[in-house]
Write an enzyme that holds these catalytic residues in place. Sequence first.
Site, PDB file in Angstrom:
ATOM      1  N   CYS A 148      -8.867  -4.291 -10.645  1.00  0.00           N
ATOM      2  CA  CYS A 148      -8.399  -3.017 -10.077  1.00  0.00           C
ATOM      3  C   CYS A 148      -7.093  -3.147  -9.307  1.00  0.00           C
ATOM      4  O   CYS A 148      -6.683  -2.223  -8.622  1.00  0.00           O
ATOM      5  CB  CYS A 148      -9.479  -2.400  -9.202  1.00  0.00           C
ATOM      6  SG  CYS A 148      -9.878  -3.405  -7.764  1.00  0.00           S
TER       7      CYS A 148
ATOM      8  N   ARG B 106     -10.310   3.732  -2.444  1.00  0.00           N
ATOM      9  CA  ARG B 106      -9.932   3.003  -1.223  1.00  0.00           C
ATOM     10  C   ARG B 106     -10.323   3.856  -0.014  1.00  0.00           C
ATOM     11  O   ARG B 106      -9.514   4.624   0.510  1.00  0.00           O
ATOM     12  CB  ARG B 106      -8.424   2.730  -1.205  1.00  0.00           C
ATOM     13  CG  ARG B 106      -7.941   1.737  -2.244  1.00  0.00           C
ATOM     14  CD  ARG B 106      -6.427   1.514  -2.090  1.00  0.00           C
ATOM     15  NE  ARG B 106      -5.970   0.323  -2.774  1.00  0.00           N
ATOM     16  CZ  ARG B 106      -5.465   0.302  -4.013  1.00  0.00           C
ATOM     17  NH1 ARG B 106      -5.372   1.411  -4.695  1.00  0.00           N
ATOM     18  NH2 ARG B 106      -5.050  -0.839  -4.545  1.00  0.00           N
TER      19      ARG B 106
ATOM     20  N   ASN C 206      -3.799  -7.626  -6.379  1.00  0.00           N
ATOM     21  CA  ASN C 206      -2.700  -7.437  -5.415  1.00  0.00           C
ATOM     22  C   ASN C 206      -2.810  -8.485  -4.320  1.00  0.00           C
ATOM     23  O   ASN C 206      -1.831  -9.106  -3.918  1.00  0.00           O
ATOM     24  CB  ASN C 206      -2.757  -6.043  -4.781  1.00  0.00           C
ATOM     25  CG  ASN C 206      -2.687  -4.947  -5.816  1.00  0.00           C
ATOM     26  OD1 ASN C 206      -2.199  -5.177  -6.907  1.00  0.00           O
ATOM     27  ND2 ASN C 206      -3.191  -3.781  -5.486  1.00  0.00           N
ATOM     28  N   ASP C 207      -4.028  -8.673  -3.843  1.00  0.00           N
ATOM     29  CA  ASP C 207      -4.236  -9.684  -2.811  1.00  0.00           C
ATOM     30  C   ASP C 207      -4.413 -11.074  -3.400  1.00  0.00           C
ATOM     31  O   ASP C 207      -3.947 -12.052  -2.832  1.00  0.00           O
ATOM     32  CB  ASP C 207      -5.463  -9.326  -1.955  1.00  0.00           C
ATOM     33  CG  ASP C 207      -5.098  -8.300  -0.897  1.00  0.00           C
ATOM     34  OD1 ASP C 207      -4.053  -8.474  -0.241  1.00  0.00           O
ATOM     35  OD2 ASP C 207      -5.834  -7.320  -0.745  1.00  0.00           O
TER      36      ASP C 207
ATOM     37  N   ARG D  44       2.837  -9.615  -0.131  1.00  0.00           N
ATOM     38  CA  ARG D  44       3.035  -8.628  -1.189  1.00  0.00           C
ATOM     39  C   ARG D  44       3.994  -7.506  -0.798  1.00  0.00           C
ATOM     40  O   ARG D  44       4.448  -6.745  -1.654  1.00  0.00           O
ATOM     41  CB  ARG D  44       1.679  -8.052  -1.643  1.00  0.00           C
ATOM     42  CG  ARG D  44       0.957  -7.288  -0.569  1.00  0.00           C
ATOM     43  CD  ARG D  44      -0.497  -7.071  -0.956  1.00  0.00           C
ATOM     44  NE  ARG D  44      -0.776  -5.719  -1.408  1.00  0.00           N
ATOM     45  CZ  ARG D  44      -1.999  -5.198  -1.525  1.00  0.00           C
ATOM     46  NH1 ARG D  44      -3.057  -5.929  -1.236  1.00  0.00           N
ATOM     47  NH2 ARG D  44      -2.174  -3.978  -1.921  1.00  0.00           N
TER      48      ARG D  44
ATOM     49  N   HIS E  37       0.812  -1.218   0.000  1.00  0.00           N
ATOM     50  CA  HIS E  37       0.000   0.000   0.000  1.00  0.00           C
ATOM     51  C   HIS E  37       0.844   1.266   0.000  1.00  0.00           C
ATOM     52  O   HIS E  37       0.438   2.282  -0.554  1.00  0.00           O
ATOM     53  CB  HIS E  37      -1.001  -0.029   1.153  1.00  0.00           C
ATOM     54  CG  HIS E  37      -2.122  -0.976   0.869  1.00  0.00           C
ATOM     55  ND1 HIS E  37      -2.182  -2.233   1.423  1.00  0.00           N
ATOM     56  CD2 HIS E  37      -3.169  -0.879   0.022  1.00  0.00           C
ATOM     57  CE1 HIS E  37      -3.240  -2.855   0.940  1.00  0.00           C
ATOM     58  NE2 HIS E  37      -3.861  -2.060   0.103  1.00  0.00           N
TER      59      HIS E  37
ATOM     60  N   ARG F  67     -15.131   1.524  -2.448  1.00  0.00           N
ATOM     61  CA  ARG F  67     -14.973   0.269  -1.722  1.00  0.00           C
ATOM     62  C   ARG F  67     -15.122   0.565  -0.233  1.00  0.00           C
ATOM     63  O   ARG F  67     -14.522   1.518   0.271  1.00  0.00           O
ATOM     64  CB  ARG F  67     -13.577  -0.298  -2.000  1.00  0.00           C
ATOM     65  CG  ARG F  67     -13.284  -1.504  -1.142  1.00  0.00           C
ATOM     66  CD  ARG F  67     -11.967  -2.113  -1.479  1.00  0.00           C
ATOM     67  NE  ARG F  67     -10.870  -1.394  -0.887  1.00  0.00           N
ATOM     68  CZ  ARG F  67      -9.596  -1.732  -1.070  1.00  0.00           C
ATOM     69  NH1 ARG F  67      -9.289  -2.750  -1.861  1.00  0.00           N
ATOM     70  NH2 ARG F  67      -8.622  -1.060  -0.509  1.00  0.00           N
TER      71      ARG F  67
ATOM     72  N   GLU G 224     -10.625 -11.371  -4.340  1.00  0.00           N
ATOM     73  CA  GLU G 224      -9.195 -11.278  -4.029  1.00  0.00           C
ATOM     74  C   GLU G 224      -8.735 -12.380  -3.083  1.00  0.00           C
ATOM     75  O   GLU G 224      -7.589 -12.422  -2.663  1.00  0.00           O
ATOM     76  CB  GLU G 224      -8.843  -9.886  -3.493  1.00  0.00           C
ATOM     77  CG  GLU G 224      -9.796  -9.321  -2.475  1.00  0.00           C
ATOM     78  CD  GLU G 224      -9.490  -7.861  -2.096  1.00  0.00           C
ATOM     79  OE1 GLU G 224      -8.491  -7.299  -2.548  1.00  0.00           O
ATOM     80  OE2 GLU G 224     -10.276  -7.302  -1.318  1.00  0.00           O
TER      81      GLU G 224
END
Length: 577
Positions: free
Chosen positions: A500, A295, A452-453, A463, A188, A331, A429
Amino acid sequence: MRIFKGIAASDGVAKGKALVHHSAAVAAEKRHILADGVEEELSKFREAVTTARDHLQEHYNSGITKESKDILETHLMMLEDPEYIDQIEKYITTNLVCSQWAIESVTTDMVALLKQTGDEMLSERALDVQDISMHLMDAIKGEGGKQMSDLDGDVILVADSLMPSELFSMDKTHILGISLDGGGRTSHVAILVRAFNIPTVLAAGGASKTVKDGDEIIIDGSYGEVYIRPDLTVAQMLDERFALWQEHEAELQKMVKLPTVMTDGHSMQLKANIQTCIEVGAVQECGASGIGLFRSEFLFMESLELPSEERQFNAYKQVLESMSPKPVTIRTIDIGGDKIVSGLGIDEENPVLGWRAVRFCLSRKDIFTVQLRALLRASVYGKLQIMFPMISGIEELNAVLHLFEHVKDDCRREQIPFDPDIKVGSMIEVPSAALCADILAKKVDFFSIGTNDLIQYTIAVDRGNEKIAYLYQPFHPGVLRSIQMIVEKAHQNNIPVSLCGEMASDPLCSVLLAGMGMDELSMGSQSLLQVRKLLRSVSYEEAQGLAQQVLKMDSYLAINTFIREWMYDRFDHFTTI
Ligand code: PEP
Ligand code: MG
């Protein structure tokens, strides 16, 4: 001159003077002292207590809200608390260790004791103790006076590591570039530095241990290079490289008003990801067709207290109004993992697999309900879509949807207007959600794949951990098969699917993703024009052909080489670095 090679995390070149920062998250080192050094160590510790107190008092007087003042009052009181301060002094004297080690040991014991009680009030006090210990550590390391939130000149920040919340509290107008010893491209903090347009290199080895405050330093965020005390020829070479990169960026501006249509007429939606309201300007400038991921949890990191319904409502309304009539997907909060919001008791052994996102929201319905109400109220100001993060199965999705209906009922009863047609989506995810995509698809209006997840959980690779970054592979056949299955199940159930995660912005991935049938890609606005240029220069048929070949391959190494060659044949050097 010293050169460190790391991960290219945010484009651009930055030059300036280094400012070394040691993350609060780094553990103290155990250093023994001699018996006749005790007095000196105690006076160092007492000085740190005074510095930390002055620092907090300054913050208290700086026009902050009542809630923040209450928290600071508790912290100030604790700095007077003999139970804590005396224990640290005693620890130094009896164990003959440095102050940092004594603070850490006493804090760890006290936190464990407070948590064991199971009492909610005492558990919250444990968090206060941890916060205070960080202020003391900073004061000892000399960072209490070095106000990262109020820098008085431009710097290149060189740190061992950085938490998203730390970056948030820093004065970013003076941070020209960043070098971190650790971190991964999809962490992040990496996503944030790209959003803030700060050239950044991650996993730059021991750069923070080599550089000193005030050293000349150059960061090349496009090539992942850090030059400490660079010589003249290197500085000139980097100037030339940067000028070429700027030319390439200027060229991309031609794409702003053009639609994302492939050469055979197939069109794609390209949307933008944001973390804060101020990024909306950049989204409009790049000509995105909407916001595919807001986010919202970063709103929760902007101040010491939780954002009220009113504050959230205003933020969502502002984004929706500015983007209207284009859609905005917000989200719901994905707190937890590396996104820690102070005061919520999130302090876990294994946070990434722990109390995160909807898991947190379903057990803190008081906080979740406030967000859902704020979203519903804001929905009349634009085209809102809502999606839920980290859904792992139907029970969780049902619980979230049930609560959402309940909040809608409340709004109806209170005659609060809201858009009755808000589309709701599930993020995919977690591997179990990917495997159950056919089941989940029947309950929602759209899917958004959080790669990403999804990559992190599918390959079991953190990550944010640079030591195993080589395993974090978007082209792993397991990841690609999973994405393919999600798209297939979504389409069989007549719902669109977006992606995304950072994969959407990687030029090496975007043509492949288009060919796999993705309806929409959502990414940081700084990457959108490059992806649009790429997609406009190939046909959907070619992209589908690429996807078919890649999905037959058995290793990420082979896929990587194959795609790179495919790209080298068609595009310029900047597209493929
Ligand atoms: C993802 O996991 O891909 C995603 C978009 O969510 P985040 O990066 O915030 O975890
Ligand atoms: Mg995610």
